[in-house]
Design an enzyme around this catalytic site. Structure first.
Site, mmCIF file in Angstrom:
data_model
loop_
_atom_site.group_PDB
_atom_site.id
_atom_site.type_symbol
_atom_site.label_atom_id
_atom_site.label_comp_id
_atom_site.label_asym_id
_atom_site.label_seq_id
_atom_site.Cartn_x
_atom_site.Cartn_y
_atom_site.Cartn_z
ATOM 1 N N ARG A 1 67.416 11.579 78.088
ATOM 2 C CA ARG A 1 66.402 11.689 77.554
ATOM 3 C C ARG A 1 65.697 11.845 75.783
ATOM 4 O O ARG A 1 65.371 12.678 75.216
ATOM 5 C CB ARG A 1 65.017 12.511 77.898
ATOM 6 C CG ARG A 1 65.316 11.856 79.773
ATOM 7 C CD ARG A 1 64.657 10.164 79.236
ATOM 8 N NE ARG A 1 64.411 10.264 81.495
ATOM 9 C CZ ARG A 1 65.850 9.076 81.563
ATOM 10 N NH1 ARG A 1 66.657 8.705 80.784
ATOM 11 N NH2 ARG A 1 65.311 8.863 82.893
ATOM 12 N N SER B 1 56.915 9.788 83.557
ATOM 13 C CA SER B 1 57.377 11.148 84.611
ATOM 14 C C SER B 1 57.194 12.043 83.964
ATOM 15 O O SER B 1 57.482 12.367 83.056
ATOM 16 C CB SER B 1 58.971 10.823 84.814
ATOM 17 O OG SER B 1 60.060 11.659 85.728
ATOM 18 N N GLU C 1 59.809 15.955 80.461
ATOM 19 C CA GLU C 1 60.418 14.722 79.634
ATOM 20 C C GLU C 1 58.634 14.020 78.508
ATOM 21 O O GLU C 1 59.571 13.800 78.156
ATOM 22 C CB GLU C 1 60.634 14.557 80.594
ATOM 23 C CG GLU C 1 60.728 12.501 80.466
ATOM 24 C CD GLU C 1 61.341 11.719 81.082
ATOM 25 O OE1 GLU C 1 60.572 10.068 81.549
ATOM 26 O OE2 GLU C 1 62.428 12.173 82.191
#
Length: 299
Positions: A172, A222, A292
């Site tokens: 990420r 998410s 995230e």
């Protein structure tokens, strides 16, 4: 120079003053932008960037805003929204997509050309620029595995093309999070495949996503990164937090890794619920959940 003057500087550009960013976020939350700018091409981006830089006006860039929370205070100065730059071109085994193209449409273009490698991304709601920025992934795949080059405009107005290696991809993460370059387009290098097999995998992954994720509600995707040795959703589920609600935002009862806007929730509701869940998981399991989702804007 005031940001309002940008409309006089670019009379033919699509610029909205005091625009609610809730119109552009997947959470349906977020305050006002002093100026929301929707460039049509690379030349317009470069001209706008130069004007903002010359006039010492701050710039924030967003794409599809599918993994983003914009605080209720909104964003001062200029917000560049790149969703109008959405061209996709196929040349042999290469698919080149502008930053505003959706990653779903890009994976469809690859399928139509009989190219395999982007199947995992079919169903990710973000833009190509956003996917590259955070090295988006799903179902065992990440965009870094299929990216050949990324073309950007630096904040100083220089055009650069980075190789995959130069992007410093990690979980990420990409170097763009530090450099704050403006992603203009990305070239994916794929492999030839059988269209029926490619579609079968895409269809299967989309069905899986629809069955497990709360797509019927606005959400920011998410919420948390995967903590080492754990799954965020499983920890939240085991802590009995599914259904926990602050204001109009709820920990999804369908997938504990998602938070959904069930009743006209605000960005503040999202942030408070995120903090509540983080504190509960730290207390119960001594595990730190890192977000995230990106949180930006004024309180």
């Amino acid at each position: 120079m005031k940001i309002e003057n940008i409309k006089q500087a670019f009379p033919n550009a699509d610029i909205k003053l005091n625009e609610s960013l809730s119109n552009y976020t997947y959470t349906k939350t977020g305050g006002l932008a002093d100026a929301a700018i929707f460039p049509k091409n690379q030349e317009e981006v470069a001209a706008v960037i130069k004007w903002l830089r010359d006039n010492k006006i701050e710039l924030t860039i967003i794409g599809n805003a599918s993994n983003l929370i914009i605080r209720d205070g909104g964003i001062r100065d200029a917000v560049l929204i790149l969703t109008d730059m959405d061209d996709i071109a196929v040349d042999g085994k290469r698919v080149t997509a502008k930053s505003g193209a959706s990653i779903i449409d890009t994976s469809k273009a690859a399928y139509e050309a009989g190219l395999t490698g982007l199947e995992f991304s079919y169903g990710i709601p973000g833009s190509v620029g956003g996917a590259v920025y955070m090295n988006a992934g799903a179902y065992g795949g990440e965009v870094r595995e299929v990216i050949e080059t990324v073309t950007v405009l630096t904040r100083e107005g220089n055009l650069k093309t980075y190789s995959n290696e130069e992007m410093n991809f990690d979980y990420r993460y990409s170097k763009i999070q530090e450099s704050q370059d403006i992603i203009l387009e990305t070239t994916f290098l794929l492999e030839s495949g059988k269209k029926d097999e490619i579609w079968e995998e895409m269809d299967e992954l989309m069905a899986l996503r629809q069955s497990k994720q709360p797509l019927e509600y606005p959400s920011c995707g998410s919420v948390f990164k995967r903590p080492p040795g754990y799954f965020a959703g499983k920890l939240i589920q085991d802590a009995g937090l599914q259904g926990k609600q602050i204001g109009g935002v709820q920990v999804s009862t369908k997938h504990a890794g998602f938070m959904v806007n069930v009743d006209e929730g605000t960005a503040t509701d999202y942030i408070e619920l995120i903090q509540y869940v983080q504190a509960a998981i730290k207390e119960k399991f001594n595990v730190i959940l890192e977000t995230e989702v990106r949180v930006i804007g004024e309180k």
